[in-house]
Design an enzyme around this catalytic site. Sequence first.
Site, PDB file in Angstrom:
ATOM      1  N   GLU A 239      35.955  32.007  43.988  1.00 38.06           N
ATOM      2  CA  GLU A 239      37.151  31.887  42.815  1.00 38.06           C
ATOM      3  C   GLU A 239      37.015  30.192  43.405  1.00 38.06           C
ATOM      4  OE1 GLU A 239      40.929  33.084  45.311  1.00 38.06           O
ATOM      5  OE2 GLU A 239      40.352  35.558  45.360  1.00 38.06           O
TER       6      GLU A 239
ATOM      7  N   GLU B 184      34.654  43.905  46.425  1.00 35.41           N
ATOM      8  CA  GLU B 184      36.783  43.194  46.746  1.00 35.41           C
ATOM      9  C   GLU B 184      37.686  44.548  46.102  1.00 35.41           C
ATOM     10  OE1 GLU B 184      38.535  39.989  47.392  1.00 35.41           O
ATOM     11  OE2 GLU B 184      36.227  39.494  47.313  1.00 35.41           O
TER      12      GLU B 184
HETATM   13  C1  XIL Z   1      42.940  39.083  52.130  1.00 37.94           C
HETATM   14  C2  XIL Z   1      43.166  40.160  52.555  1.00 37.94           C
HETATM   15  O1  XIL Z   1      42.756  40.512  52.546  1.00 37.94           O
HETATM   16  C3  XIL Z   1      44.944  39.510  53.177  1.00 37.94           C
HETATM   17  O2  XIL Z   1      44.247  39.983  54.362  1.00 37.94           O
HETATM   18  C4  XIL Z   1      44.796  38.006  53.777  1.00 37.94           C
HETATM   19  O3  XIL Z   1      46.323  38.053  53.555  1.00 37.94           O
HETATM   20  C5  XIL Z   1      44.780  37.519  51.602  1.00 37.94           C
HETATM   21  O4  XIL Z   1      43.016  37.503  51.648  1.00 37.94           O
HETATM   22  N1  XIL Z   1      40.367  37.660  47.643  1.00 37.94           N
HETATM   23  C6  XIL Z   1      39.642  37.779  48.665  1.00 37.94           C
HETATM   24  C7  XIL Z   1      39.822  37.916  49.667  1.00 37.94           C
HETATM   25  O5  XIL Z   1      38.533  36.314  48.180  1.00 37.94           O
HETATM   26  O6  XIL Z   1      39.331  37.394  51.451  1.00 37.94           O
HETATM   27  C8  XIL Z   1      41.412  38.468  49.927  1.00 37.94           C
HETATM   28  O7  XIL Z   1      41.603  38.350  51.094  1.00 37.94           O
HETATM   29  C9  XIL Z   1      41.930  39.198  48.604  1.00 37.94           C
HETATM   30  C10 XIL Z   1      41.537  38.250  47.209  1.00 37.94           C
END
Ligand code: XIL
Length: 375
Positions: free
Chosen positions: A168, A284
């Site tokens: 990100e 994701e």
């Molecule tokens: C998220 C987790 O799923 C949550 O449990 C935590 O509170 C926050 O992070 N982008 C990403 C992931 O790269 O690491 C994130 O994961 C979701 C958004």
Amino acid sequence: MTEGVDRRRFLITAGMGAGACLALGGSAIRLAASQVEGGMASLKDRAAKKGLLYGSAVLQRELTQDPAFAAVFPQQCDIMVPELELKWDHLRPTPTTWDFAGADWLSNYAQQNQMKFRGHTLVWQDALPSWFAGYINPQNAKELLLGHISKVMGRYAGKVHSWDVVNEAIWPPDKRPDGLRDTPWLRNLGAGYIELAFRAAQQADPHALLTWNENWLEEETALGDAKRAFFVQHLKDLLSRGVPIQAIGLQSHLIGDHNNIAGPHFRQFLGQIQDMGLKILVTEMDVREGNLPNDINTRDQSIANIYYEYLSAVLANPAVIAVLTWGISDKYTWTAQSNPRADKAPVRPLPYDQNMTPKPAWGAIARAFDNAPSR
Ligand code: XIL
């Protein structure tokens, strides 16, 4: 044909129709795996048939404390990624101490279950430990970054399919001319932190596919256009200087009532990535609800449609090698906290429901793999 069979057919095809928005009347109809063409064949087997991987994010406790979940997970997935256990705040309770217990457990689990293991994530502005903000400064930032990368990647070297080295890093709303996000890494190291991180990553584990993972690339919006353009610009520049970036990650947190995914700008972007010789991973995926109505059948169909439409477009590009969802069951989804429904009804963003019954989203993923070209 009985009404039940009719409805079942309708449900199964609904997960496949691009753009169709379907409302089913009557009571909730559950999708059994046997109701999809190809029967019980798992998502990982369907993916493997096309030279692809399917997997998911997971937490140690889901595998150790929930037998129903633990039975389905390895049956469906051949790649996994710790949802939290490899993040800075989990690994580094203090600046000088480390806690690898959760990550070690998951890495061993992957090995024992013949699953590939992804690393997530080394350089990110979130999930930093509470001591971090008061500790980092321009003098120690480089050592902090490189020390972290060599220690964490070194520990799992040779056992990792791909590492999200940078996560990100592009955020046009921060209004920098280079489109980079204003983060502690940028403030203390300048824009060169990305190159530093990838070069260190290659030294620490020359076998892992080094990945730059990004969010909000998927929609045909001004933000999507800007993110894609800055991303391509940075990748071209870094690759021309020999920086070892080997893949990009499309986070793919999608929204069930948006109809602007998988459009021409996005597909053109995938082509540009492919032309640079990079691999592409869906890292994701989940489909949050936006303002979808409360009715479960309607919601499940809309969400399934997004899965099918998006994955069909993505898998058409031969640079794509893997699809991971951010969880497999609605029982364990970050969107319950990050994006709850206004009416507080439980969210349904993933392929299995809370009872580990496959939903239309499962059928949609299955069909997207079945219809994908082989690699
Ligand atoms: C998220 C987790 O799923 C949550 O449990 C935590 O509170 C926050 O992070 N982008 C990403 C992931 O790269 O690491 C994130 O994961 C979701 C958004």
